[in-house]
Design a protein around this motif. Structure first.
Motif, PDB file in Angstrom:
ATOM      1  N   LEU A   1       0.830  -1.196   0.000  1.00  0.00           N
ATOM      2  CA  LEU A   1       0.000   0.000   0.000  1.00  0.00           C
ATOM      3  C   LEU A   1       0.872   1.256   0.000  1.00  0.00           C
ATOM      4  O   LEU A   1       0.625   2.205  -0.757  1.00  0.00           O
ATOM      5  CB  LEU A   1      -0.947  -0.020   1.198  1.00  0.00           C
ATOM      6  CG  LEU A   1      -2.015   1.068   1.184  1.00  0.00           C
ATOM      7  CD1 LEU A   1      -3.353   0.495   1.618  1.00  0.00           C
ATOM      8  CD2 LEU A   1      -1.651   2.216   2.095  1.00  0.00           C
ATOM      9  N   ALA A   2       1.923   1.247   0.830  1.00  0.00           N
ATOM     10  CA  ALA A   2       2.828   2.404   0.904  1.00  0.00           C
ATOM     11  C   ALA A   2       3.478   2.651  -0.457  1.00  0.00           C
ATOM     12  O   ALA A   2       3.567   3.798  -0.918  1.00  0.00           O
ATOM     13  CB  ALA A   2       3.900   2.170   1.970  1.00  0.00           C
ATOM     14  N   ARG A   3       3.894   1.580  -1.127  1.00  0.00           N
ATOM     15  CA  ARG A   3       4.549   1.704  -2.431  1.00  0.00           C
ATOM     16  C   ARG A   3       3.604   2.328  -3.460  1.00  0.00           C
ATOM     17  O   ARG A   3       3.990   3.227  -4.220  1.00  0.00           O
ATOM     18  CB  ARG A   3       5.012   0.322  -2.901  1.00  0.00           C
ATOM     19  CG  ARG A   3       6.082   0.351  -3.976  1.00  0.00           C
ATOM     20  CD  ARG A   3       6.514  -1.068  -4.364  1.00  0.00           C
ATOM     21  NE  ARG A   3       6.925  -1.862  -3.224  1.00  0.00           N
ATOM     22  CZ  ARG A   3       6.331  -3.001  -2.827  1.00  0.00           C
ATOM     23  NH1 ARG A   3       5.300  -3.498  -3.495  1.00  0.00           N
ATOM     24  NH2 ARG A   3       6.768  -3.638  -1.773  1.00  0.00           N
ATOM     25  N   GLY A   4       2.345   1.883  -3.460  1.00  0.00           N
ATOM     26  CA  GLY A   4       1.363   2.439  -4.394  1.00  0.00           C
ATOM     27  C   GLY A   4       1.149   3.925  -4.148  1.00  0.00           C
ATOM     28  O   GLY A   4       1.070   4.722  -5.092  1.00  0.00           O
TER      29      GLY A   4
ATOM     30  N   GLY B   1       4.320  10.379  -9.202  1.00  0.00           N
ATOM     31  CA  GLY B   1       3.881  10.415 -10.594  1.00  0.00           C
ATOM     32  C   GLY B   1       4.684   9.477 -11.460  1.00  0.00           C
ATOM     33  O   GLY B   1       4.850   9.693 -12.651  1.00  0.00           O
ATOM     34  N   ASP B   2       5.205   8.404 -10.845  1.00  0.00           N
ATOM     35  CA  ASP B   2       6.093   7.475 -11.557  1.00  0.00           C
ATOM     36  C   ASP B   2       5.820   6.056 -11.059  1.00  0.00           C
ATOM     37  O   ASP B   2       6.202   5.690  -9.953  1.00  0.00           O
ATOM     38  CB  ASP B   2       7.545   7.872 -11.277  1.00  0.00           C
ATOM     39  CG  ASP B   2       8.544   6.859 -11.817  1.00  0.00           C
ATOM     40  OD1 ASP B   2       8.135   5.916 -12.531  1.00  0.00           O
ATOM     41  OD2 ASP B   2       9.740   7.030 -11.522  1.00  0.00           O
ATOM     42  N   PRO B   3       5.135   5.239 -11.885  1.00  0.00           N
ATOM     43  CA  PRO B   3       4.746   3.889 -11.447  1.00  0.00           C
ATOM     44  C   PRO B   3       5.927   2.940 -11.240  1.00  0.00           C
ATOM     45  O   PRO B   3       5.738   1.846 -10.708  1.00  0.00           O
ATOM     46  CB  PRO B   3       3.836   3.393 -12.582  1.00  0.00           C
ATOM     47  CG  PRO B   3       4.170   4.240 -13.758  1.00  0.00           C
ATOM     48  CD  PRO B   3       4.645   5.554 -13.229  1.00  0.00           C
ATOM     49  N   ALA B   4       7.135   3.379 -11.648  1.00  0.00           N
ATOM     50  CA  ALA B   4       8.311   2.517 -11.452  1.00  0.00           C
ATOM     51  C   ALA B   4       9.281   3.119 -10.438  1.00  0.00           C
ATOM     52  O   ALA B   4      10.401   2.636 -10.282  1.00  0.00           O
ATOM     53  CB  ALA B   4       9.020   2.295 -12.783  1.00  0.00           C
TER      54      ALA B   4
END
Ligand code: ADP
Ligand code: MG
Length: 153
Positions: free
Chosen positions: A44-47, A54-57
């Motif tokens: 959850l924290a990572r998401g 603004g960067d999914p990676a």
């Protein structure tokens, strides 16, 4: 305290809730992540952090050993993992109050410094349910209302 709950069928649902929370949080918010090892606190924290970046990676290393990782995102975020906290002196050295003053604080294992957590925190409790997870989000006052309103949209 008021609360809302959601069933999260898979990891993607946990990540998505983190992304939804990112839209709602403001500097000064403290999110306490409760749950056993493997509950999904870090997922959850990572998401949430990746959405704020603004960067999914975006690289989101686990703060297991450093105890805190800070991100210079537009809304700064400070990710604490207090599992290995050994003393109240060590907690003071982490700069928790400065972190809260400058941005959003996410705290895994908040019970390791329970007396230091602010009363206005939002609590996110994650439990296993079948193959998925159930999350209960609870809190008081305007912070809870803002988050609940945002998640309802
Ligand atoms: P924690 O930080 O609470 O110890 P992690 O996020 O590191 O937990 O690990 C959670 C594990 O559970 C990961 O393997 C992840 O893929 C999985 N997971 C996360 N959310 C869900 C979910 N809603 N349903 C099923 N598995 C999940
Ligand atoms: Mg974790």
């Amino acid at each position: 305290a008021r609360s809302l709950e959601r069933f999260l069928p898979d990891e993607a649902a946990t990540t998505r809730l983190g992304e939804d929370l990112a839209m709602a949080v403001k500097p000064g918010d403290v999110l306490l992540l409760d749950g056993d090892l493997g509950a999904g606190k870090s997922t959850l924290a990572r998401g949430l952090i990746r959405a704020l970046a603004g960067d999914p990676a975006h690289e989101v290393p686990s703060p297991t050993f450093t105890l805190v990782q800070s991100y210079d995102t537009p809304v700064p975020v400070h990710h604490f993992d207090l599992y290995r906290l050994s003393s109240s002196e060590e907690f003071l050295e982490l700069g928790f109050d400065e972190a809260v003053a400058s941005g959003v604080a996410l705290v895994e294992w908040p019970e390791r410094a329970a007396e230091a957590m602010p009363a206005v925190s939002l609590r996110l409790a994650i439990e296993h349910e079948g193959d998925g997870r159930r999350i209960v989000i609870s809190g008081d006052g305007p912070v809870f209302d803002r988050i609940a309103r945002s998640l309802a949209m």
